[in-house]
Scaffold this active site. Structure first.
Site, PDB file in Angstrom:
ATOM      1  N   LYS A  52      -0.580   7.640 -16.034  1.00 35.80           N
ATOM      2  CA  LYS A  52       0.006   8.534 -15.043  1.00 35.80           C
ATOM      3  C   LYS A  52       1.433   8.921 -15.437  1.00 35.80           C
ATOM      4  CE  LYS A  52      -2.759   6.673 -11.233  1.00 35.80           C
ATOM      5  NZ  LYS A  52      -2.802   5.812 -10.046  1.00 35.80           N
ATOM      6  N   GLN A  96      -0.403   1.015  -6.703  1.00 32.08           N
ATOM      7  CA  GLN A  96      -1.638   0.774  -7.454  1.00 32.08           C
ATOM      8  C   GLN A  96      -2.438  -0.370  -6.843  1.00 32.08           C
ATOM      9  OE1 GLN A  96      -2.727   2.709  -9.939  1.00 32.08           O
ATOM     10  NE2 GLN A  96      -4.595   1.504 -10.099  1.00 32.08           N
ATOM     11  N   ASP A 119      -1.591   9.810  -2.878  1.00 34.08           N
ATOM     12  CA  ASP A 119      -2.941   9.265  -3.063  1.00 34.08           C
ATOM     13  C   ASP A 119      -3.874   9.717  -1.940  1.00 34.08           C
ATOM     14  OD1 ASP A 119      -3.599   7.921  -5.377  1.00 34.08           O
ATOM     15  OD2 ASP A 119      -2.716   6.022  -4.742  1.00 34.08           O
TER      16      ASP A 119
END
Length: 292
Positions: A52, A96, A119
């Site tokens: 990312k 994460q 997200d």
């Protein structure tokens, strides 16, 4: 059979975003800034977060990786999230998953400012998505929609079967494929581990989206001729003949299913690359919303 090439499509999207960022720079505007928080030393998570960061560099974003030890307490992580929420330089950030056992994942996701939740996991954003309001769509479902749109796969009036009901993929896909608009306007059946006779359902489907994480689960006899198959599954399967000692396998028996369908995603190189591309797109959206 048409291969839905996520690798190529994701590169196209990154090129488009790069041009938008260049235009922002030329106007003297601040470029998007994405932060990623990772707790612990899980190899797969570290690799994913690093990819990312590289993607941010590729398109001209600023990026920050926040690494915390596996012993981090829930209070310490929530404090870091509070700091990121308050940091005007950060446009969006992700935490994460999975998190260590001592941390309540739901409490962490709830603590993220919805306007920075790129997200798309916060209940406020999930609710907006369900109501067809402008919001952050979870990156993997967003990527699937983008593939269907760019390959002009007809969804209106079609029967879509979703296998798996996770909050990350299955459940949002069942909502998005039934929404008004394109892609959407299909009749959706959501199946899961308690669904009986799944094969009877999938053989009636025009579009199958599978997100189980069970290698080669979807067999050719479970798919009708001319169907569209989206494989979200990604599992490491031991293979002595591979240099790494394993191969990446999807939910679909690709070799046999691909002979029957009109469109199919490969694994790897299908939905996976799209997830990061759409995370970048969400971050760009976050920057634009904050600018306004």
């Amino acid at each position: 059979m048409i291969l839905l090439d996520g690798k190529k499509t994701s590169e196209d999207i990154k090129t488009e975003i790069t041009a938008q960022v260049s235009a922002m720079k030329s106007r003297g505007e601040k470029v998007p800034h994405l932060a990623a928080v990772i707790v612990g030393n899980d190899g797969a998570s570290l690799t994913y977060v690093s990819s990312k960061v590289k993607a941010c560099e590729r398109v001209g974003f600023e990026s920050t990786m926040v690494r915390l030890p596996s012993t981090t307490s829930e209070t310490e992580l929530l404090k870091k999230i509070h700091d990121l929420n308050a940091d005007d330089d950060i446009d969006g950030f992700i935490v994460q998953l999975p998190l260590p056992d001592q941390i309540d994942t739901q409490k962490v996701l709830m603590a993220i400012d919805p306007s920075k939740d790129v997200d798309g996991f916060h209940p406020e954003n999930f609710g907006k998505m369900a109501l067809d309001m402008t919001t952050f769509i979870p990156a993997t479902p967003f990527g699937i929609l983008e593939l269907l749109e760019r390959y002009n796969v007809e969804t209106k009036g079609k029967h879509t079967v979703v296998i798996g009901r996770s909050h990350i993929v299955g459940r949002p896909m069942s909502i998005l494929m039934g929404r008004k608009g394109f892609p959407g306007n299909s009749t959706v059946t959501l199946t899961h581990s308690y669904t009986k006779n799944i094969a009877q359902i999938t053989t009636q489907a025009d579009i199958i989206i599978t997100a189980l994480g069970v290698p080669n689960y979807l067999k050719a006899e479970m798919v009708k001729d001319g169907a569209v198959v989206i494989d979200v599954g990604i599992t490491r399967v031991a293979d002595e003949n591979s240099e790494k000692g394993y191969i990446i396998t999807g939910d679909v028996d690709f070799e046999n299913v691909s002979k029957k369908v009109s469109h199919i995603t490969p694994v790897p190189g299908g939905v996976g690359p799209m997830t990061i591309a759409m995370l970048l797109k969400n971050t760009l959206l976050a920057r634009e919303q904050r600018r306004k």
